[in-house]
Motif scaffolding. Structure first.
Motif, short mmCIF file in Angstrom:
data_model
loop_
_atom_site.label_atom_id
_atom_site.label_comp_id
_atom_site.label_asym_id
_atom_site.label_seq_id
_atom_site.Cartn_x
_atom_site.Cartn_y
_atom_site.Cartn_z
N HIS A 373 1.07 -1.54 -0.11
CA HIS A 373 -0.49 0.08 0.01
C HIS A 373 1.04 1.54 -0.05
CE1 HIS A 373 -3.36 -2.49 0.89
NE2 HIS A 373 -3.09 -2.81 1.55
N LEU A 374 0.71 2.49 -0.97
CA LEU A 374 1.42 3.70 -0.88
C LEU A 374 -0.05 4.89 -1.16
CD1 LEU A 374 3.55 2.64 -3.20
CD2 LEU A 374 4.30 2.35 -1.25
N SER A 375 0.94 6.32 -0.81
CA SER A 375 -0.18 7.05 -1.41
C SER A 375 0.22 8.03 -1.71
CB SER A 375 -1.31 7.22 -0.22
OG SER A 375 0.04 7.85 1.14
N LEU A 376 -0.56 9.12 -2.51
CA LEU A 376 0.12 10.11 -2.89
C LEU A 376 -0.46 11.56 -2.79
CD1 LEU A 376 -0.12 9.09 -7.07
CD2 LEU A 376 1.58 8.89 -5.40
N ILE A 377 0.09 12.66 -2.59
CA ILE A 377 0.33 13.88 -1.32
C ILE A 377 -0.23 14.91 -2.71
CG2 ILE A 377 0.32 13.12 -0.11
CD1 ILE A 377 3.23 14.16 0.20
N SER A 378 -0.31 15.93 -2.39
CA SER A 378 -0.87 16.99 -3.38
C SER A 378 0.85 17.77 -3.73
CB SER A 378 -1.90 17.94 -3.25
OG SER A 378 -2.13 18.24 -3.96
N THR A 379 0.47 17.84 -4.41
CA THR A 379 1.89 19.32 -4.04
C THR A 379 1.84 20.50 -3.72
OG1 THR A 379 0.92 19.63 -6.40
CG2 THR A 379 3.44 18.14 -6.21
N ARG A 380 0.23 21.12 -4.00
CA ARG A 380 -0.68 22.30 -3.31
C ARG A 380 -0.66 22.38 -2.06
NH1 ARG A 380 -4.54 20.21 -7.46
NH2 ARG A 380 -5.88 19.71 -5.18
N GLY A 381 0.14 21.41 -0.95
CA GLY A 381 0.18 21.33 0.09
C GLY A 381 -0.99 20.79 1.07
N SER A 382 -0.75 20.52 2.34
CA SER A 382 -1.77 19.69 3.20
C SER A 382 -3.40 20.46 3.51
CB SER A 382 -0.44 18.56 4.47
OG SER A 382 -0.54 20.59 5.36
N GLU A 383 -3.16 21.65 3.34
CA GLU A 383 -3.77 21.88 3.70
C GLU A 383 -5.52 22.45 2.39
OE1 GLU A 383 -1.87 24.07 3.13
OE2 GLU A 383 -2.27 25.34 0.81
N ALA A 384 -5.39 21.47 1.51
CA ALA A 384 -6.10 21.79 -0.07
C ALA A 384 -6.40 20.04 0.46
CB ALA A 384 -4.97 20.93 -1.04
N GLN A 385 -6.06 18.68 1.15
CA GLN A 385 -6.48 17.57 1.21
C GLN A 385 -5.85 16.97 2.46
OE1 GLN A 385 -9.57 15.49 1.05
NE2 GLN A 385 -8.87 15.12 -1.44
N PRO A 386 -7.03 17.07 3.82
CA PRO A 386 -6.28 16.40 5.29
C PRO A 386 -5.93 15.35 5.38
CG PRO A 386 -9.00 16.64 5.80
CD PRO A 386 -8.45 17.46 3.82
N VAL A 387 -6.02 14.38 4.21
CA VAL A 387 -5.71 12.76 4.26
C VAL A 387 -5.02 13.20 2.53
CG1 VAL A 387 -7.83 11.93 5.63
CG2 VAL A 387 -7.81 12.29 3.08
N ALA A 388 -4.09 11.76 2.44
CA ALA A 388 -4.06 11.59 0.86
C ALA A 388 -4.97 11.13 0.44
CB ALA A 388 -3.01 10.64 1.33
N PRO A 389 -5.40 12.57 -1.07
CA PRO A 389 -6.10 12.27 -1.97
C PRO A 389 -6.06 11.50 -3.19
CG PRO A 389 -4.44 14.02 -2.86
CD PRO A 389 -3.86 13.52 -1.20
N THR A 390 -5.01 10.20 -2.87
CA THR A 390 -4.82 9.51 -3.51
C THR A 390 -4.39 7.86 -3.04
OG1 THR A 390 -4.57 10.67 -5.68
CG2 THR A 390 -3.41 8.70 -5.58
N THR A 391 -4.74 6.96 -2.97
CA THR A 391 -4.41 5.43 -2.50
C THR A 391 -3.83 4.79 -3.61
OG1 THR A 391 -6.52 4.78 -2.18
CG2 THR A 391 -5.60 5.54 -0.10
N VAL A 392 -3.17 4.14 -3.32
CA VAL A 392 -2.84 2.60 -4.56
C VAL A 392 -2.03 1.70 -3.71
CG1 VAL A 392 -0.25 2.52 -6.28
CG2 VAL A 392 -1.06 4.68 -5.51
N ALA A 393 -2.76 0.56 -4.59
CA ALA A 393 -2.43 -0.96 -3.80
C ALA A 393 -1.72 -1.42 -5.46
CB ALA A 393 -3.42 -1.47 -3.75
N LEU A 394 -1.11 -2.09 -4.82
CA LEU A 394 0.38 -3.34 -5.41
C LEU A 394 -0.28 -4.54 -5.38
CD1 LEU A 394 4.02 -1.54 -6.12
CD2 LEU A 394 1.84 -1.64 -7.07
N PHE A 395 -1.33 -5.03 -6.24
CA PHE A 395 -2.13 -6.61 -5.89
C PHE A 395 -1.00 -7.50 -6.38
CE2 PHE A 395 -5.57 -3.62 -6.41
CZ PHE A 395 -6.73 -4.34 -5.18
N ASP A 396 -0.38 -8.66 -5.21
CA ASP A 396 1.03 -9.02 -5.71
C ASP A 396 0.80 -10.85 -6.73
OD1 ASP A 396 3.42 -9.97 -5.92
OD2 ASP A 396 4.08 -10.26 -4.40
N GLN A 397 1.06 -10.49 -7.63
CA GLN A 397 0.18 -11.43 -8.79
C GLN A 397 1.40 -12.76 -8.94
OE1 GLN A 397 -2.43 -10.82 -11.19
NE2 GLN A 397 -2.80 -10.07 -8.89
N GLY A 398 3.00 -12.47 -8.08
CA GLY A 398 3.35 -13.74 -8.43
C GLY A 398 5.11 -12.54 -8.63
N LEU A 399 5.34 -12.94 -10.16
CA LEU A 399 6.71 -12.37 -11.01
C LEU A 399 6.01 -10.66 -10.61
CD1 LEU A 399 7.07 -14.35 -13.90
CD2 LEU A 399 7.68 -14.32 -11.36
#
Length: 489
Positions: A373-399
């Motif tokens: 699990h990862l997340s992306l944050i806005s370059t506009r500063g934390s005041e634009a969004q109190p939590v990370a606006p984008t969440t990322v999941a990397l689902f393992d498929q083996g290789l």
């Protein structure tokens, strides 16, 4: 004596009336009795990237195992592959003993015996089916074939196609009135919901949607309302379940509004709505449409379904590989259960296993439980969004891994690129992973596949020491603009 007898009668009548008032959970009728949670019940999740169905015992919120309907990528790329791909939709029979599981990539509906967890039949339908539901009398199964322009109607006993119901291109989902009289079909490609008579499949009504992309629709147990969600504009609409099927209410629920379902209890009837972009479940009364609760739940809530007595409601977290149990008396999360990759539809089936422990034909999670699990944050500063606006999941498929990003807080209807950047601030050499266009709510679900975890996860950097960083940039023709979201430390 007469007064005592009258008092007993009055007490008995009061109990019966109160039970009737509080009874009946979706998708059944309010006249049905509540079914207390027991070890005979099961909660199921259809999991898109592991091609599994997770099975949970709600009596102790324990994962029993998974039914493996297919293999992960790249094994399922083979021309000789025979399993299912992109396990997604789910419904169940009125007797609660058959689960219908839709795989959108292999155009199939797998019918599973809930007692033995064995696949007893597979029906192949048209391009990209989305959801399958039995009619309340169990005689038919309706499947919305989202990649085409019809609902495939199967015989409820043989599971063979008997007819097709023509609809506008891209039917999203269907649900039935609790009395089995009407079938409601919303659209994912056209702003139109169609209503059909179940007995003769005749069109009896239409409703204009506020926007085209409806992923989910549900009918209240009292047979008075139908609610459907609009993923592209972040709205939920309510219309009358009986003629003339008039629009009643439009609610602004939030970006990536996913599924809706209902709970009846002593306080009234409530709609629970999963909002992926906010990572919340919002709760509304169905009588005055007031929002009464906001429940933080985690990354990208998707499917949702109540227990047979309405005391609990279960939510699948698409980007967290988890099922949540929410106590509806307090609207608090009381359990988190690890499940397979990218759960989509969720179904709670009371008395699914009448006898025994119901563990046959199941497997451990295995690779299906591996995710970064990862997340992306806005370059506009934390005041634009109190939590990370984008969440990322990397689902393992083996290789390799399947990347899924739940992106929000961008300009609506704009083109963007998800890339790998050389430096943490998004600068340096860029390698594009996926291009996408945000919906009218400024959100998108973005997918890519490759050996991504090996270069972006701090504890998974390859032996050569190479490290890259996820970044979202606006696309301007052949060029890109300055980074708008960067990978969180």
């Amino acid at each position: 004596m007469k007064l005592l007898f009258a008092g007993k009668v009055f007490a008995l009548v009061s109990i019966v009336l109160s039970q009737s008032l509080w009874a009946g959970q979706a998708p059944g009728s309010s006249l049905d009795p509540d079914i207390p949670i027991s070890h005979h019940d099961r909660v199921y999740a259809a999991e898109e990237f592991s091609n599994t169905v997770s099975i949970i015992d709600p009596a102790d919120n324990r994962l029993i195992g998974v039914i493996r309907l297919g293999d992960p990528a790249p094994a399922n790329f083979s021309p000789l592959y025979r399993g299912q791909v992109l396990v997604h939709g789910m419904g169940f029979s009125p007797d609660h003993h058959t689960l219908a599981v839709v795989s959108i990539g292999s155009n199939s509906v797998s019918f599973i015996d809930t007692q033995t967890n064995a696949v007893k039949h597979i029906t192949y339908v048209g391009r990209s089916p989305h959801e399958a539901f039995f009619t309340p009398d169990g005689r038919e199964v309706w499947i919305t074939v989202r990649g085409e322009n019809y609902v495939s109607v199967l015989d409820g006993s043989t599971f063979e196609e008997k007819t097709r119901i023509s609809v506008p291109n891209g039917p999203g989902m269907q649900i039935f009135s609790p009395d089995g009289k009407y079938g409601y079909v919303c659209s994912s490609f056209n702003p139109e919901t169609d209503i059909f008579s179940v007995t003769d499949h005749k069109l009896v009504g239409k409703l204009t949607q506020a926007s085209p992309f409806c992923p989910n629709i549900a009918a209240t147990p009292d047979g008075k309302q139908v609610w459907f969600t609009l993923k592209d504009t972040g709205k939920t609409q309510v219309f009358a379940a009986t003629p003339p099927f008039a629009l009643i209410k439009t609610l602004d629920t939030g970006p990536i509004t996913n599924h809706v379902n209902f709970v009846r209890n002593s306080k009234g009837m409530f709609a629970y709505i999963t909002v992926g972009g906010l990572n919340q479940v919002k709760v509304f009364r169905t009588d005055n449409f007031k929002q009464v609760a906001t429940i933080p739940v985690g990354d990208l809530p998707h499917g949702i379904w109540p227990s047979g007595d309405g005391s609990m409601i279960y939510v699948g977290l698409e980007n967290a590989d988890a099922m949540l149990a929410i106590d509806t008396s307090t609207n608090k999360v009381v359990a988190t259960i690890p499940i397979g990759q990218a759960p989509q539809a969720v179904a709670y089936v009371p008395n699914a296993v009448p006898q025994g422990d119901g563990t046959q034909n199941t497997e451990p999670l295995g690779v299906a439980g591996q995710v970064t699990h990862l997340s992306l944050i806005s370059t506009r500063g934390s005041e634009a969004q109190p939590v990370a606006p984008t969440t990322v999941a990397l689902f393992d498929q083996g290789l390799v891994q399947v990347l899924e990003a739940s992106v929000t807080d961008l300009q609506p209807k704009h083109a963007y690129v998800l890339s790998l950047a050389e430096h943490p601030d998004g600068s340096g050499n860029l390698e594009a992973l996926a291009t996408f266009t945000t919906n009218p709510a400024g959100a998108a679900i973005v997918n890519a596949i490759g050996q991504i975890r090996q270069v972006v996860a701090p504890d998974k950097v390859n032996a050569g020491g190479e490290r890259r960083y996820l970044v979202v940039l606006p696309k301007m023709g052949a060029q890109t603009g300055a980074p708008e979201q960067i990978q969180a430390p």
